[in-house]
Motif scaffolding. Sequence first.
Motif, mmCIF file in Angstrom:
data_model
loop_
_atom_site.group_PDB
_atom_site.id
_atom_site.type_symbol
_atom_site.label_atom_id
_atom_site.label_comp_id
_atom_site.label_asym_id
_atom_site.label_seq_id
_atom_site.Cartn_x
_atom_site.Cartn_y
_atom_site.Cartn_z
ATOM 1 N N GLU A 261 9.730 -32.129 2.568
ATOM 2 C CA GLU A 261 9.262 -32.439 3.925
ATOM 3 C C GLU A 261 8.321 -33.631 3.910
ATOM 4 O O GLU A 261 8.390 -34.493 4.807
ATOM 5 C CB GLU A 261 8.574 -31.213 4.519
ATOM 6 C CG GLU A 261 9.532 -30.077 4.852
ATOM 7 C CD GLU A 261 8.836 -28.769 5.144
ATOM 8 O OE1 GLU A 261 9.387 -27.961 5.913
ATOM 9 O OE2 GLU A 261 7.737 -28.551 4.594
ATOM 10 N N LEU A 262 7.467 -33.706 2.910
ATOM 11 C CA LEU A 262 6.549 -34.838 2.805
ATOM 12 C C LEU A 262 7.311 -36.139 2.592
ATOM 13 O O LEU A 262 6.937 -37.187 3.142
ATOM 14 C CB LEU A 262 5.564 -34.620 1.655
ATOM 15 C CG LEU A 262 4.528 -33.508 1.859
ATOM 16 C CD1 LEU A 262 3.667 -33.352 0.613
ATOM 17 C CD2 LEU A 262 3.643 -33.785 3.074
ATOM 18 N N ARG B 224 5.821 -34.256 17.783
ATOM 19 C CA ARG B 224 7.023 -35.005 18.172
ATOM 20 C C ARG B 224 7.599 -35.758 16.975
ATOM 21 O O ARG B 224 8.819 -35.796 16.771
ATOM 22 C CB ARG B 224 6.698 -35.993 19.301
ATOM 23 C CG ARG B 224 6.434 -35.325 20.647
ATOM 24 C CD ARG B 224 6.432 -36.364 21.764
ATOM 25 N NE ARG B 224 5.431 -37.410 21.538
ATOM 26 C CZ ARG B 224 4.185 -37.336 21.974
ATOM 27 N NH1 ARG B 224 3.771 -36.270 22.649
ATOM 28 N NH2 ARG B 224 3.341 -38.328 21.761
ATOM 29 N N TYR B 225 6.717 -36.378 16.205
ATOM 30 C CA TYR B 225 7.132 -37.160 15.039
ATOM 31 C C TYR B 225 7.886 -36.274 14.053
ATOM 32 O O TYR B 225 8.960 -36.634 13.557
ATOM 33 C CB TYR B 225 5.892 -37.768 14.388
ATOM 34 C CG TYR B 225 6.155 -38.604 13.160
ATOM 35 C CD1 TYR B 225 6.305 -39.989 13.251
ATOM 36 C CD2 TYR B 225 6.233 -38.021 11.890
ATOM 37 C CE1 TYR B 225 6.534 -40.757 12.123
ATOM 38 C CE2 TYR B 225 6.467 -38.784 10.758
ATOM 39 C CZ TYR B 225 6.616 -40.152 10.876
ATOM 40 O OH TYR B 225 6.852 -40.915 9.749
ATOM 41 N N ASN B 226 7.334 -35.092 13.766
ATOM 42 C CA ASN B 226 7.951 -34.183 12.795
ATOM 43 C C ASN B 226 9.306 -33.672 13.276
ATOM 44 O O ASN B 226 10.291 -33.689 12.532
ATOM 45 C CB ASN B 226 7.018 -33.002 12.515
ATOM 46 C CG ASN B 226 5.789 -33.414 11.725
ATOM 47 O OD1 ASN B 226 5.495 -34.593 11.580
ATOM 48 N ND2 ASN B 226 5.062 -32.435 11.213
ATOM 49 N N LEU B 227 9.353 -33.214 14.526
ATOM 50 C CA LEU B 227 10.597 -32.663 15.060
ATOM 51 C C LEU B 227 11.685 -33.726 15.124
ATOM 52 O O LEU B 227 12.869 -33.441 14.873
ATOM 53 C CB LEU B 227 10.350 -32.072 16.451
ATOM 54 C CG LEU B 227 9.486 -30.809 16.497
ATOM 55 C CD1 LEU B 227 9.232 -30.387 17.943
ATOM 56 C CD2 LEU B 227 10.148 -29.672 15.714
ATOM 57 N N GLY C 115 13.405 -33.852 11.930
ATOM 58 C CA GLY C 115 14.016 -32.612 11.466
ATOM 59 C C GLY C 115 13.098 -31.717 10.649
ATOM 60 O O GLY C 115 13.570 -30.811 9.953
ATOM 61 N N VAL C 116 11.787 -31.950 10.715
ATOM 62 C CA VAL C 116 10.826 -31.105 10.002
ATOM 63 C C VAL C 116 10.278 -30.077 10.994
ATOM 64 O O VAL C 116 9.617 -30.437 11.971
ATOM 65 C CB VAL C 116 9.668 -31.938 9.407
ATOM 66 C CG1 VAL C 116 8.630 -31.023 8.752
ATOM 67 C CG2 VAL C 116 10.208 -32.942 8.394
ATOM 68 N N GLU C 117 10.581 -28.799 10.745
ATOM 69 C CA GLU C 117 10.213 -27.749 11.690
ATOM 70 C C GLU C 117 8.721 -27.435 11.678
ATOM 71 O O GLU C 117 8.175 -26.985 12.685
ATOM 72 C CB GLU C 117 11.024 -26.484 11.401
ATOM 73 C CG GLU C 117 12.525 -26.662 11.667
ATOM 74 C CD GLU C 117 13.288 -25.361 11.509
ATOM 75 O OE1 GLU C 117 12.648 -24.323 11.230
ATOM 76 O OE2 GLU C 117 14.520 -25.396 11.656
#
Length: 279
Positions: free
Chosen positions: A127-128, A237-240, A243-245
């Motif tokens: 994820e990172l 918003r950036y994460n979603l 594709g990072v939940e």
Amino acid sequence: MPKSRVFLRIDGGTTSVGDVFERFIRHCKVKNLSERTIETYEYNFKRFKKFLDEQGISDIKDITSEVIEEFTLYLQEIIDNPVSVNTILRNNRTFLNYAMRNRYMDKFTVHLIKAEKKIKETYSDEELKILLEKPDLNTCGFADYRTWVIINWILSTGNRIRTIRNVKIRDLDFDNGVIILRKTKNKNQQIIPMSGALANILREYLEYRGGEPEDYLFCNIYGQKLSTSAIVSAIRRYNLKRGVEKTSAHLLRHTFAKKWILNGGDMFRLQKILGHSSL
């Protein structure tokens, strides 16, 4: 002999819960507690006051340990999260302790409930890798780029969002490789190291951001200081979008702490970096 303190009773010999709470908030402001802390006290008091109103309790002298036990049971019925129940109890306990110290009511102990403390899940290396992949500056907007820089900042410093939003351009000392944190949760200014990688990111960011030394480092498109909620929402918003939940901004701080320890960092230095009063 020193004079004893005398408190005026209102409403015909009674002291209402609401009036004492207003005095408590004034006391918090005199102590210069943060606006966020005061807002938290006010928010959690509303639920307590609603319960008291339903029980027909208006005079603070009528609040006893039995009333708090009933309030605790009431919270457990409507909130299926022991940690959240304890948060409400803890905030109202601070208010009640103030009332007891100032002899508005009889003394007793407000007990918290037993709650399992779960280990917080941090961001994985996969994820990172996704979150730290640099956006294409030719196609992305300023907000996305700024959020990428903020994520790099948190993973490099472990700073709280409330600290980050108050950093000004003048607080970056590239010559000595340090960052000056002038507004922190415990109100103690700090000087923390700036890694070479973060320094390079910030130098490039400032080329796009521009601004004067007294300007806030992280701003909106109009150059204004970002709010805490704006940064939290931007990271979500950036994460979603990638594709990072996991979307918690505070979880980045936990990830920093975990990486520090796994890479052989000293716990006592970590305590100072994170601004914690105890291990």
